[in-house]
Design a protein around this motif. Structure first.
Motif, PDB file in Angstrom:
ATOM      1  N   THR A  15       0.827  -1.210   0.000  1.00 35.99           N
ATOM      2  CA  THR A  15       0.000   0.000   0.000  1.00 35.99           C
ATOM      3  C   THR A  15       0.856   1.252   0.000  1.00 35.99           C
ATOM      4  O   THR A  15       0.567   2.223  -0.703  1.00 35.99           O
ATOM      5  N   GLU A  16       1.935   1.246   0.786  1.00 35.27           N
ATOM      6  CA  GLU A  16       2.824   2.407   0.838  1.00 35.27           C
ATOM      7  C   GLU A  16       3.516   2.636  -0.498  1.00 35.27           C
ATOM      8  O   GLU A  16       3.663   3.777  -0.946  1.00 35.27           O
ATOM      9  N   ARG A  17       3.913   1.541  -1.173  1.00 36.06           N
ATOM     10  CA  ARG A  17       4.562   1.667  -2.472  1.00 36.06           C
ATOM     11  C   ARG A  17       3.591   2.254  -3.511  1.00 36.06           C
ATOM     12  O   ARG A  17       3.961   3.105  -4.319  1.00 36.06           O
ATOM     13  N   ALA A  18       2.336   1.804  -3.475  1.00 35.98           N
ATOM     14  CA  ALA A  18       1.338   2.335  -4.412  1.00 35.98           C
ATOM     15  C   ALA A  18       1.064   3.806  -4.147  1.00 35.98           C
ATOM     16  O   ALA A  18       0.947   4.612  -5.080  1.00 35.98           O
ATOM     17  N   SER A  19       0.980   4.189  -2.879  1.00 40.79           N
ATOM     18  CA  SER A  19       0.750   5.599  -2.542  1.00 40.79           C
ATOM     19  C   SER A  19       1.921   6.466  -2.984  1.00 40.79           C
ATOM     20  O   SER A  19       1.740   7.561  -3.521  1.00 40.79           O
ATOM     21  N   GLY A  20       3.144   5.936  -2.789  1.00 40.33           N
ATOM     22  CA  GLY A  20       4.316   6.687  -3.229  1.00 40.33           C
ATOM     23  C   GLY A  20       4.363   6.846  -4.736  1.00 40.33           C
ATOM     24  O   GLY A  20       4.771   7.898  -5.251  1.00 40.33           O
ATOM     25  N   SER A  21       3.931   5.820  -5.457  1.00 37.87           N
ATOM     26  CA  SER A  21       3.906   5.908  -6.918  1.00 37.87           C
ATOM     27  C   SER A  21       2.903   6.953  -7.386  1.00 37.87           C
ATOM     28  O   SER A  21       3.182   7.732  -8.302  1.00 37.87           O
ATOM     29  N   ARG A  22       1.720   6.989  -6.761  1.00 36.54           N
ATOM     30  CA  ARG A  22       0.727   7.997  -7.133  1.00 36.54           C
ATOM     31  C   ARG A  22       1.223   9.402  -6.807  1.00 36.54           C
ATOM     32  O   ARG A  22       1.022  10.345  -7.583  1.00 36.54           O
ATOM     33  N   LEU A  23       1.883   9.554  -5.659  1.00 37.20           N
ATOM     34  CA  LEU A  23       2.406  10.860  -5.280  1.00 37.20           C
ATOM     35  C   LEU A  23       3.484  11.320  -6.258  1.00 37.20           C
ATOM     36  O   LEU A  23       3.518  12.496  -6.665  1.00 37.20           O
ATOM     37  N   ALA A  24       4.367  10.400  -6.675  1.00 37.28           N
ATOM     38  CA  ALA A  24       5.406  10.759  -7.642  1.00 37.28           C
ATOM     39  C   ALA A  24       4.792  11.161  -8.980  1.00 37.28           C
ATOM     40  O   ALA A  24       5.256  12.103  -9.636  1.00 37.28           O
ATOM     41  N   THR A  25       3.733  10.459  -9.370  1.00 37.21           N
ATOM     42  CA  THR A  25       3.060  10.814 -10.622  1.00 37.21           C
ATOM     43  C   THR A  25       2.456  12.207 -10.536  1.00 37.21           C
ATOM     44  O   THR A  25       2.564  13.006 -11.483  1.00 37.21           O
ATOM     45  N   LEU A  26       1.811  12.527  -9.414  1.00 40.29           N
ATOM     46  CA  LEU A  26       1.237  13.857  -9.250  1.00 40.29           C
ATOM     47  C   LEU A  26       2.310  14.937  -9.254  1.00 40.29           C
ATOM     48  O   LEU A  26       2.116  16.014  -9.835  1.00 40.29           O
ATOM     49  N   ILE A  27       3.448  14.665  -8.633  1.00 37.33           N
ATOM     50  CA  ILE A  27       4.535  15.649  -8.608  1.00 37.33           C
ATOM     51  C   ILE A  27       5.069  15.900 -10.013  1.00 37.33           C
ATOM     52  O   ILE A  27       5.356  17.037 -10.405  1.00 37.33           O
ATOM     53  N   LEU A  28       5.184  14.830 -10.801  1.00 38.70           N
ATOM     54  CA  LEU A  28       5.650  14.993 -12.179  1.00 38.70           C
ATOM     55  C   LEU A  28       4.648  15.747 -13.037  1.00 38.70           C
ATOM     56  O   LEU A  28       5.031  16.406 -14.014  1.00 38.70           O
ATOM     57  N   LEU A  29       3.353  15.653 -12.699  1.00 33.14           N
ATOM     58  CA  LEU A  29       2.332  16.344 -13.470  1.00 33.14           C
ATOM     59  C   LEU A  29       2.205  17.823 -13.125  1.00 33.14           C
ATOM     60  O   LEU A  29       1.613  18.583 -13.901  1.00 33.14           O
ATOM     61  N   VAL A  30       2.736  18.230 -11.984  1.00 29.62           N
ATOM     62  CA  VAL A  30       2.582  19.626 -11.555  1.00 29.62           C
ATOM     63  C   VAL A  30       3.152  20.620 -12.570  1.00 29.62           C
ATOM     64  O   VAL A  30       2.486  21.597 -12.930  1.00 29.62           O
ATOM     65  N   PRO A  31       4.377  20.440 -13.101  1.00 21.30           N
ATOM     66  CA  PRO A  31       4.873  21.418 -14.097  1.00 21.30           C
ATOM     67  C   PRO A  31       3.991  21.499 -15.330  1.00 21.30           C
ATOM     68  O   PRO A  31       3.742  22.605 -15.844  1.00 21.30           O
ATOM     69  N   ALA A  32       3.502  20.362 -15.820  1.00 22.32           N
ATOM     70  CA  ALA A  32       2.638  20.385 -17.006  1.00 22.32           C
ATOM     71  C   ALA A  32       1.319  21.089 -16.710  1.00 22.32           C
ATOM     72  O   ALA A  32       0.812  21.856 -17.538  1.00 22.32           O
ATOM     73  N   ILE A  33       0.752  20.850 -15.520  1.00 24.34           N
ATOM     74  CA  ILE A  33      -0.505  21.507 -15.160  1.00 24.34           C
ATOM     75  C   ILE A  33      -0.313  23.007 -15.036  1.00 24.34           C
ATOM     76  O   ILE A  33      -1.134  23.804 -15.507  1.00 24.34           O
ATOM     77  N   VAL A  34       0.789  23.422 -14.400  1.00 23.59           N
ATOM     78  CA  VAL A  34       1.055  24.853 -14.256  1.00 23.59           C
ATOM     79  C   VAL A  34       1.264  25.518 -15.618  1.00 23.59           C
ATOM     80  O   VAL A  34       0.720  26.596 -15.897  1.00 23.59           O
ATOM     81  N   ALA A  35       2.047  24.872 -16.483  1.00 23.11           N
ATOM     82  CA  ALA A  35       2.283  25.432 -17.813  1.00 23.11           C
ATOM     83  C   ALA A  35       0.986  25.521 -18.613  1.00 23.11           C
ATOM     84  O   ALA A  35       0.726  26.517 -19.293  1.00 23.11           O
ATOM     85  N   CYS A  36       0.166  24.479 -18.530  1.00 23.37           N
ATOM     86  CA  CYS A  36      -1.109  24.492 -19.248  1.00 23.37           C
ATOM     87  C   CYS A  36      -2.012  25.607 -18.725  1.00 23.37           C
ATOM     88  O   CYS A  36      -2.672  26.303 -19.502  1.00 23.37           O
ATOM     89  N   GLY A  37      -2.019  25.793 -17.409  1.00 24.20           N
ATOM     90  CA  GLY A  37      -2.848  26.853 -16.843  1.00 24.20           C
ATOM     91  C   GLY A  37      -2.390  28.237 -17.239  1.00 24.20           C
ATOM     92  O   GLY A  37      -3.200  29.104 -17.564  1.00 24.20           O
ATOM     93  N   LEU A  38      -1.061  28.458 -17.226  1.00 22.56           N
ATOM     94  CA  LEU A  38      -0.533  29.785 -17.544  1.00 22.56           C
ATOM     95  C   LEU A  38      -0.588  30.098 -19.038  1.00 22.56           C
ATOM     96  O   LEU A  38      -0.838  31.247 -19.425  1.00 22.56           O
ATOM     97  N   LEU A  39      -0.357  29.104 -19.873  1.00 20.82           N
ATOM     98  CA  LEU A  39      -0.246  29.348 -21.303  1.00 20.82           C
ATOM     99  C   LEU A  39      -1.554  29.178 -22.063  1.00 20.82           C
ATOM    100  O   LEU A  39      -1.690  29.744 -23.160  1.00 20.82           O
ATOM    101  N   PHE A  40      -2.512  28.424 -21.497  1.00 22.30           N
ATOM    102  CA  PHE A  40      -3.740  28.147 -22.234  1.00 22.30           C
ATOM    103  C   PHE A  40      -4.992  28.582 -21.465  1.00 22.30           C
ATOM    104  O   PHE A  40      -5.824  29.307 -22.009  1.00 22.30           O
ATOM    105  N   VAL A  41      -5.116  28.115 -20.223  1.00 24.18           N
ATOM    106  CA  VAL A  41      -6.354  28.384 -19.485  1.00 24.18           C
ATOM    107  C   VAL A  41      -6.480  29.864 -19.146  1.00 24.18           C
ATOM    108  O   VAL A  41      -7.522  30.492 -19.407  1.00 24.18           O
ATOM    109  N   TYR A  42      -5.431  30.458 -18.561  1.00 29.05           N
ATOM    110  CA  TYR A  42      -5.518  31.871 -18.175  1.00 29.05           C
ATOM    111  C   TYR A  42      -5.761  32.797 -19.372  1.00 29.05           C
ATOM    112  O   TYR A  42      -6.642  33.670 -19.300  1.00 29.05           O
TER     113      TYR A  42
END
Length: 314
Positions: A18-45
Motif C-alpha cells: 500500500t505504501e509503495r502504491a501511494s508513493g507511486s501515485r504521489l510521484a506521478t502527481l509531482i511529475l504532473l505539476v509542471p505540465a498543469i502549471v504550464a497548461c494553466g498559464l499558457l492556455f487556461v488563463y
C-alpha cells in the motif's frame, strides 16, 4: 482462492504494498505539476482572460457577441470565411480521396513516392508558396495569359476570393490526404471481393461497402481542413483584397487599427465555438460508424452495417 491468499499475507507485506502504491501515485502527481502549471498559464488563463474582456468591455454584457450577427460588415466577413473554409474542405476531399485510395492499392515503392509528394509541401515555406501563387495569378502572369489566350477570359485572379481559395486548397491538401490514408488503409479490401463474389458490381460494392466504411476518415479530414482554413491570415492577406477580407484579417484590423480588443476577443471565441462544434460532429460521426461496424453477425455483419441487404446480393 485469491481472497484467502490475500488474507494470509502478512500485515507488513500488505502495508509495504500500500505504501509503495501511494508513493507511486504521489510521484506521478509531482511529475504532473509542471505540465498543469504550464497548461494553466499558457492556455487556461489567456482563454479566461479573453472571455472576461469580451463580456466586460466597454460594458458588462454580450453586446460584442450580438454585434457579430447584427453588424452587416462583420456578418459578411464571417459568412465569407465559413464559405471559403467549406469550399477548401470540399475541394481538398475531392482531390485527396482518390490520391489516398491510390496509396492503399499501390506497391511499397510507389507508396513511398506518393508519401514524398504529400510531404513536400511541409518542407516548403508558406511565404514561398504564397509568393509563387502571386506570380502565377498576377496581371499578365501565366494563369492570366492562359485564360485570356485559350478561353478569352479577362479575369485577373490576384486580389480575388478564388485566388485565396485555390492557394488555401493547395496548402492544406496534405492535411486531407494523411488522415484519409490512415482510415482507408484500415479497411479490409476482402469485403469488396466478397461483395463482388455475391454478384455486386465494382461500383455498387464501392458505394455500399467501401465508401460508408471510409466516412470517418472523410469527416476527420474535412473537419481538420475546415478548422485550419478558419484561421488563415497570410494567404488571404497576400492574395486577397481589403474588399474580400476574411475573419483573421478582421481580427488583426480590430486589434491594430481600431483597438477594439473586446470585439476581436468575441470573434476569437466565436471561432473557438465553431471549432468545438465541428470536433463534436466529427466525434459523433466516428462513434456512429464504429457502432454500425460492431453490429452482431445476426444483424447482417459488415455488409448490413454498410447498408447492404441481408442474404445474397442481387
Amino acid at each position: 482462492m485469491t481472497a484467502v491468499l490475500q488474507a494470509g499475507r502478512p500485515a507488513a507485506v500488505r502495508a509495504r504494498t500500500t505504501e509503495r502504491a501511494s508513493g507511486s501515485r504521489l510521484a506521478t502527481l509531482i511529475l504532473l505539476v509542471p505540465a498543469i502549471v504550464a497548461c494553466g498559464l499558457l492556455f487556461v488563463y489567456p482563454l479566461v482572460r479573453i472571455v472576461v474582456v469580451s463580456v466586460t468591455e466597454p460594458s458588462l454584457g454580450l453586446d460584442n457577441y450580438l454585434s457579430l450577427f447584427t453588424d452587416g460588415y462583420t456578418l459578411r466577413v464571417l459568412l465569407r470565411t465559413l464559405l471559403v473554409a467549406l469550399g477548401v474542405a470540399v475541394l481538398d476531399l475531392i482531390m485527396a480521396y482518390p490520391f489516398a485510395l491510390a496509396m492503399t492499392v499501390c506497391g511499397p515503392r510507389t507508396r513511398a513516392i506518393l508519401f514524398t509528394i504529400v510531404l513536400i509541401p511541409f518542407w516548403t515555406s508558406a511565404l514561398a508558396k504564397n509568393f509563387g501563387w502571386m506570380i502565377l495569378f498576377q496581371r499578365n502572369g501565366l494563369v492570366d495569359r492562359f485564360l485570356s489566350g485559350t478561353f478569352g477570359i479577362d479575369y485577373p485572379l490576384l486580389g480575388t476570393t478564388p485566388a485565396v481559395l485555390i492557394a488555401m486548397t493547395q496548402v492544406l491538401l496534405p492535411f486531407a490526404v494523411l488522415p484519409l490514408y490512415a482510415r482507408l488503409d484500415q479497411i479490409d479490401r476482402r469485403l469488396l471481393d466478397a461483395a463482388q463474389g455475391l454478384g455486386a458490381t465494382r461500383l455498387r460494392a464501392f458505394r455500399q461497402i467501401y465508401l460508408p466504411l471510409s466516412m470517418p476518415g472523410v469527416v476527420a479530414s474535412g473537419v481538420l481542413v475546415f478548422i485550419l482554413s478558419l484561421g488563415f491570415y497570410v494567404t488571404p492577406a497576400l492574395l486577397g483584397s481589403p474588399q474580400q477580407t476574411l475573419i483573421a484579417q478582421l481580427i488583426m484590423a480590430r486589434v491594430e487599427q481600431v483597438l477594439d480588443f473586446a470585439g476581436a476577443n468575441a470573434i476569437g471565441i466565436f471561432l473557438l465555438i465553431v471549432t468545438m462544434a465541428m470536433l463534436l460532429l466529427s466525434r459523433q460521426v466516428s462513434e456512429r460508424a464504429a457502432r454500425r461496424q460492431a453490429r452482431p453477425p445476426g444483424g447482417g455483419g459488415p455488409g448490413a452495417a454498410a447498408g447492404l441487404p441481408k442474404g445474397a446480393m442481387p
